[in-house]
Motif scaffolding. Structure first.
Motif, mmCIF file in Angstrom:
data_model
loop_
_atom_site.group_PDB
_atom_site.id
_atom_site.type_symbol
_atom_site.label_atom_id
_atom_site.label_comp_id
_atom_site.label_asym_id
_atom_site.label_seq_id
_atom_site.Cartn_x
_atom_site.Cartn_y
_atom_site.Cartn_z
ATOM 1 N N UNK A 5 -22.110 31.846 23.456
ATOM 2 C CA UNK A 5 -21.442 30.574 23.130
ATOM 3 C C UNK A 5 -20.343 30.258 24.141
ATOM 4 N N UNK A 6 -19.828 29.062 24.001
ATOM 5 C CA UNK A 6 -18.772 28.586 24.906
ATOM 6 C C UNK A 6 -17.654 27.988 24.072
ATOM 7 N N UNK A 7 -16.404 28.328 24.420
ATOM 8 C CA UNK A 7 -15.271 27.661 23.758
ATOM 9 C C UNK A 7 -14.698 26.617 24.698
ATOM 10 N N UNK A 8 -14.391 25.467 24.161
ATOM 11 C CA UNK A 8 -13.703 24.428 24.926
ATOM 12 C C UNK A 8 -12.381 24.169 24.230
ATOM 13 N N UNK A 9 -11.292 24.230 24.982
ATOM 14 C CA UNK A 9 -9.961 24.217 24.371
ATOM 15 C C UNK A 9 -9.086 23.136 25.003
ATOM 16 N N UNK A 10 -8.387 22.416 24.147
ATOM 17 C CA UNK A 10 -7.450 21.382 24.591
ATOM 18 C C UNK A 10 -6.106 21.665 23.944
#
Ligand code: ASP
Length: 592
Positions: free
Chosen positions: A385-390
């Protein structure tokens, strides 16, 4: 008699019957002695054949028919030798005996086919030709069926259909008004209704109890694909009801419409509080057809020496299932996407959870494998999986990530087709603080009531209390589109005055604009509540489409123009004089 059958009607059962058809010439084909003409009307297409062995002169005339000519054909139905299984009429053809040209047509500026070669502008200019095309006809007919089903259902539930005026004065729904100058009252203007809001409330005071109307509303806003300056609402109001009654009634309507017009049985209508929707989806109209919820990583991300995170009010991430496969280029593309001014993020941080269990992130300098593993588990991520963080200001970061969530879902085909996920979003704030102008706006509209248990706080509280007031206001969301919204109303003069005061009205302004409504509240106004559905949008969403324009017979373009009738347009000097108006702008837009 122009026709015995429509062009969509004939089947093998009709073999041997003498028929008369009338319609438009879709296409003609010449095969030596045989001329084939496809005849179209709104019901379908029937093949007509002219045989030069039977009647050479007739066949020759048929060969000269142009596209979109209107003709009448008399002949006999026969079985086709090469059947067309893609057409309901494809088993038969009509062997023509007589041909009458009812009207000729110029060569149309684009092909009248399901897939046309005409660009947007051209099709809007010749909307009447565009409307002849199958997909648009289906949309417009769908809309009609939906409207009839709405009337039948609400009529059956005891709703009274009442028309309200279009020449009124401002009803604030948060947009600019369209105005109409009054000739009889020089220098004065009507406003076109942004909605029938005040009138439907007055109907409740008048005792009508259950009102509905399928009604045009006018809002002078900047336009997008899903907005039109005039659009249609299913507008309703009910007396002696609570929020619960309204939600149940309109869940019933929505279920009925999907069932009746689409044959779709809707599942549950879950309820979600406004705050929860923002927290979990970064949106007050979450699309529940897929997961990928927002996860708060603030505690995990701070205190590790990464200045961007340490300065942030919120750090928030989504887990993209299987997203570890994304290339560097794709990730850069996503970063660019969130940095566009429309989204406005400062940057995007990623963490790849590799298949071998290791992590690779854009912040490896600050976070070791254990720290990244902590994020992954907070987001429910698995290897691959991939985490995308803002990160940044809480409200903005959630909104930005919420939009990225939708973008990624589309990009990765995560949204199942043909699925409908309704949701009631409830407990909206009553007021919204506008930092720039240092004032409150009504979150729904000024007639919305605070929750009953909030009334005292509203009447006595300080500024911060006002920010935290909750309203009995609700939206129906389907597949991430706001289908409708409404609220329980204020029906007490004092509370309504207080609300206007919070919204920055002086008592005089409130009286001048809405004295009629507050006056009505003094004559036995019943408790009441209501809702309005966006009818155009409901049509589009039920058909899995995003543009409401394709469900409006004669829509306006992005500049608010009707390019077919060429409106808006200047008016002549005499008309201006009569209206006591002077125009200070010339045709090219230069102001004098
Ligand atoms: N008038 C509201 C609107 O147009 C709906 C309602 O509150 O009933 O959004």
């Amino acid at each position: 008699m122009f026709r015995t059958h429509t062009c969509g009607e004939l089947r093998l059962d009709n073999e041997g019957t003498d028929v008369t058809l009338s319609g438009w010439v879709q296409a003609g084909r010449d095969f030596g002695g045989l001329t084939f003409v496809d005849l179209r009307d709104r019901y379908g297409i029937t093949q007509v054949v002219f045989d030069s062995d039977d009647d050479a002169a007739l066949a020759e005339r048929a060969g000269k028919l142009g596209r979109e000519w209107v003709v009448q054909v008399k002949g006999q139905v026969r079985e086709r030798t090469n059947k067309n299984p893609n057409r309901p009429t494809g088993d038969v053809e009509v062997l023509a005996r007589e041909l009458t040209v009812l009207n000729r047509s110029k060569v149309p500026p684009f092909t009248i086919e399901d897939e046309t070669d005409g660009g947007d502008d051209l099709r809007m200019r010749y909307r009447y030709l565009d409307l002849r095309r199958g997909p648009l006809q289906q949309n417009i007919i769908f809309r009609s069926r939906l409207a009839l089903a709405v009337r039948a259902y609400l009529g059956g539930e005891g709703f009274v259909e009442v028309e309200t005026p279009n020449l009124i004065k401002s009803t604030p729904e948060g947009a600019r008004d369209f105005v109409v100058p009054s000739r009889l009252n020089e220098g004065q203007f009507y406003a076109l209704p942004q909605s029938p809001q005040t009138f439907k409330q007055l109907l409740m005071v008048a005792g009508y109890d259950r009102y509905f109307q399928i009604v045009k509303c006018f809002r002078d806003e900047d336009l997008r694909a899903d907005r039109q300056p005039e659009f249609t609402q299913i507008d309703c109001e009910m007396a002696f009801v609570t929020q619960e009654d309204v939600l149940n009634t309109f869940e019933g309507l929505t279920r009925h419409l999907f069932q009746e017009v689409k044959g779709v049985e809707l599942g549950e209508f879950p309820r979600m509080q406004y705050d929860e929707a923002l927290r979990r989806y970064g949106s007050d109209k979450p699309d529940l057809r897929f997961g990928m919820e927002l996860n708060d990583l603030t505690a995990l991300g701070q205190g590790k020496g990464f200045p961007v995170f340490d300065a942030a009010e919120l750090i928030v991430g989504i887990c993209v299932a299987g997203g570890a496969e994304l290339s560097r280029k794709q990730l850069d593309g996503l970063t660019k996407w969130v940095k566009r001014p429309q989204i406005g993020a400062k940057g995007l941080i990623y963490v790849k959870y590799n298949e071998d269990g290791s992590f690779k992130s854009s912040v490896d300098k600050f976070f070791d494998q254990a720290a990244l593993a902590g994020w992954a588990s907070a987001c429910g991520a698995d290897a691959g999986d991939l985490l995308l963080v803002i990160s940044g200001e809480a409200e903005k970061s959630r909104d930005q990530l919420g939009r990225l969530r939708l973008h990624v879902a589309e990009m990765r085909d995560m949204i199942p087709a043909g699925v409908f996920k309704p949701l009631w979003v409830v407990d909206f704030p009553l007021l919204e603080w506008d930092e720039e102008h240092q004032r409150f706006h009504a979150m729904h509209h000024p007639f919305t009531s605070p929750k009953r248990e909030e009334v005292d706080r509203m009447l006595t509280g300080d500024h911060d209390t006002m920010k935290s007031l909750r309203a009995d206001a609700y939206d129906l969301v389907i597949n991430g589109a706001e289908i409708g919204g409404g609220s329980v109303r204020i029906y007490d003069r004092g509370l309504q005055e207080k609300n206007f005061q919070l919204l920055g009205f002086t008592p005089e302004e409130a009286e001048a604009q809405f004295g009629f409504l507050m006056g009505a509240f003094e004559y036995g106004a019943p408790p009441h509540a209501g809702i309005a559905f966006g009818f155009d949008r409901l049509c589009a969403v039920m058909n899995g489409q995003s543009s409401i324009r394709d469900f409006i017979a004669f829509p306006k373009n992005n500049q608010g123009r009707d390019v077919m009738i060429d409106a808006p347009a200047p008016i002549d000097a005499g008309q201006l004089r009569e209206l006591a108006l002077r125009v200070t702008v010339d045709r090219d837009g230069a102001k004098s």
